[in-house]
Design an enzyme around this catalytic site. Structure first.
Site, PDB file in Angstrom:
ATOM      1  N   ARG A 235       0.705  -1.338   0.108  1.00 31.56           N
ATOM      2  CA  ARG A 235       0.045  -0.129   0.126  1.00 31.56           C
ATOM      3  C   ARG A 235       0.931   1.258   0.101  1.00 31.56           C
ATOM      4  O   ARG A 235       0.468   2.233  -0.561  1.00 31.56           O
ATOM      5  CB  ARG A 235      -1.007   0.049   1.226  1.00 31.56           C
ATOM      6  N   THR A 236       1.846   1.368   0.618  1.00 34.78           N
ATOM      7  CA  THR A 236       2.647   2.556   0.852  1.00 34.78           C
ATOM      8  C   THR A 236       3.435   2.797  -0.585  1.00 34.78           C
ATOM      9  O   THR A 236       3.243   3.928  -0.972  1.00 34.78           O
ATOM     10  CB  THR A 236       4.021   2.215   1.792  1.00 34.78           C
TER      11      THR A 236
ATOM     12  N   LYS B 147      23.017  -7.529  -6.617  1.00 34.79           N
ATOM     13  CA  LYS B 147      24.451  -7.824  -6.944  1.00 34.79           C
ATOM     14  C   LYS B 147      25.243  -7.279  -5.763  1.00 34.79           C
ATOM     15  O   LYS B 147      26.448  -7.047  -6.194  1.00 34.79           O
ATOM     16  CB  LYS B 147      24.643  -7.343  -8.467  1.00 34.79           C
TER      17      LYS B 147
ATOM     18  N   ARG C 216      11.942   3.355   1.227  1.00 32.95           N
ATOM     19  CA  ARG C 216      11.696   2.328   2.380  1.00 32.95           C
ATOM     20  C   ARG C 216      12.885   1.617   2.531  1.00 32.95           C
ATOM     21  O   ARG C 216      13.500   1.016   1.712  1.00 32.95           O
ATOM     22  CB  ARG C 216      10.489   1.645   2.099  1.00 32.95           C
TER      23      ARG C 216
ATOM     24  N   HIS D 192       7.854   6.131  10.480  1.00 34.66           N
ATOM     25  CA  HIS D 192       6.873   6.115   9.194  1.00 34.66           C
ATOM     26  C   HIS D 192       6.073   7.284   9.022  1.00 34.66           C
ATOM     27  O   HIS D 192       5.003   7.138   9.394  1.00 34.66           O
ATOM     28  CB  HIS D 192       6.072   4.919   9.035  1.00 34.66           C
TER      29      HIS D 192
END
Lengths: 319, 195
Positions: free
Chosen positions: A55-56, A83, A105, A135
């Site tokens: 959702r974010t 990598k 995030r 958040h």
């Protein structure tokens, strides 16, 4: 507003109210035939997601697109990160591509702060959840939702009582909410077993209770936190069943809430664990609304960070 | 609303301000404009007034009240914020948004009259036309302003004008309305020293 949104604790009352008021005006866009504003045309927003999110990420993507920004989605899976590319090198790549804002995030607390202050990129950094730290846009959308339901959609949240229940230890949502709701004048009570409270919680601007049943009758909004199994490397409670029985919100506990109280959850939910399915789907649940409000709030944040002149010369506004 | 006017400046009477419209001048201008709207639209009953914040909204409300008396029906009045459509957004830090309230029936196929306090460069009206375009498709759009001070930078003109006020570009026009500023009046002030 500052040039970045890294933490809800950085927001002053005026900043927070500006975001909420802006979001309120932007919410009208959702009801229009053309859900788009030209404001961020030609600006690039990068969604830099090192952790899974539904959702974010789509909320930020929808918000940026409704403001006509170009959106680049980056997830660690399937990128050079697998990598072994460092955050710094990824950031330098984004800067070279001309990112005006980076929504990040990351599983490491403080990664957005590092990105914003290391001089790797010039654009604005928006914290979309960093480890167990903060958040802020989630807290803003929660405050917005509470304000719409309990404060007539205007002003601050003075005197409202908000109870946050669950895994506070691993919850960036709880930390951001405690700071922001306190800034807006609400009284916050955290409810969790002692093992799921962080060290130093007594210095947070809130009350703490080990029992969910005591604060419920005086609660205007109850926020259930997800039990974050992926962050738990040891046992914090004896069994899921016991947690659910002692800290879960079921229909019986919901009946103890006052008539006007609302039930919130930042998602994703563990139905039957911290919240009963019947509670999540009840009339008092505003969980779906939280998602809708998330787009408006993130539009407001992106507009306030990117819409105006670069925020280096703040003093010029007084002219 | 245009950059260069100080209509946002709410600090009461300034020394050196020259009054150019009194309270009764404004009232007469609004009454006349309401009659002109009725006449020019041949009494059309699909007129909607949309004020451009901030002072355009109060003017639209007053104009709507007069037009309602003339037409014997409640003329819908709303507001249209243009902040997100401005062409100078990047020149200043992000501004707070102002309320947009579109009457419930919408603007589709209606005759929308945009209302603002001062018409200057025309850039505000350009932004308002863009904003209106995203709200719906009116059958026609017209413009009513209390003061037209000239110096257009875009091919835009007003349909209804309270007062034509020839100004120098270095002068400032300040509109005060009782609802917001405690008094009614239009004032012309000399060039402001750059501070």
């Amino acid at each position: 507003m500052k040039a970045h949104l890294l933490s809800a604790a950085d927001l002053t009352r005026d900043d927070a109210l500006l975001v909420l008021d802006t979001a309120q005006e932007l919410a009208q866009i959702a009801d229009r035939p053309i859900k788009k504003l030209p404001t961020l045309r030609g600006r690039t927003v990068v969604n830099l997601f090192y952790e899974d999110s539904t959702r974010t990420r789509i909320s930020f993507e929808a918000a940026a697109k409704r403001l006509s920004a170009d959106v680049i989605n980056f997830s660690a899976k399937g990128s050079s990160v697998s990598k072994g590319e460092s955050l710094k090198d990824t950031a330098l790549t984004l800067e070279a591509m001309g990112a005006d804002a980076v929504v990040i995030r990351h599983s490491a607390s403080g990664a957005p702060h590092r990105l914003a202050t290391s001089g790797w990129i010039r654009g604005s950094v928006v914290n979309a959840g960093d480890g167990t730290h903060e958040h802020p846009t989630q807290a803003l959308l929660d405050a917005y939702t509470i304000r719409e339901h309990l404060a007539g959609g205007a002003g601050d949240l003075a005197g409202r009582r908000v109870t946050i229940v669950g895994d506070v230890l691993h919850s960036r949502v709880a930390r951001s909410n405690v700071h922001l709701l306190h800034t807006l004048g609400a009284q916050v009570t955290l409810v969790a077993p002692p093992t799921l409270l962080p060290v130093g919680v007594e210095q947070w601007p809130c009350d703490v209770s080990y029992s969910i049943d005591a604060p419920l009758p005086q609660t205007d909004a109850v926020m259930m936190l997800r039990v974050q199994a992926e962050r738990m490397d040891s046992a914090f409670f004896p069994s899921a069943r016991e947690y659910s029985r002692r800290y879960g919100l079921d229909a019986r506990r919901m009946a103890a809430l006052p008539e006007h109280a609302i039930v919130m959850h930042p998602g994703p939910m563990n139905r039957g664990m911290e919240i009963g399915s019947d509670v999540a789907d009840s009339e008092r649940s505003v969980i779906v609304e939280q998602v809708t409000n998330g787009v408006s709030v993130r539009m407001a944040v992106l507009y306030l960070l990117l819409g105006g002149a670069p925020l280096v010369a703040d003093e010029e506004e007084s002219a | 609303m245009d950059a260069g006017t100080t209509t946002q400046d709410s600090a009461g009477m300034h020394p050196g301000d020259k009054p150019v419209m009194s309270e009764s001048d404004i009232a007469r201008a609004i009454t006349r404009m309401a009659h002109e709207i009725d006449e020019r639209t041949t009494g059309a009953h699909d007129v909607i007034l949309l004020g451009i914040p901030t002072r355009g909204v109060e003017l639209a409300t007053r104009l709507g009240a007069r037009l309602s008396e003339i037409q014997g029906r409640a003329v819908p009045v709303g507001s249209l914020d243009i902040t997100m459509y401005r062409d100078d957004l990047r020149r200043r830090p992000a501004r707070a948004l102002l309320p947009t309230e579109i009457p419930a029936a919408g603007v589709d196929d209606a005759l929308v009259v945009l209302v603002d306090d001062v018409l200057y460069s025309g850039r505000t009206v350009r932004a308002a036309l863009d904003a209106l375009n995203d709200v719906g498709r009116p059958r026609a759009v017209q413009l009513a302003v209390l003061v037209d001070r000239g110096h257009r930078e875009l091919p835009i003109r007003a349909d209804y004008v309270g007062k034509n006020l020839p100004t120098s570009m270095r002068e400032n026009v300040r509109v005060a309305l009782a609802e917001r500023d405690g008094e009614d009046g239009v004032f012309l002030s000399g060039p402001k020293e750059q501070s």
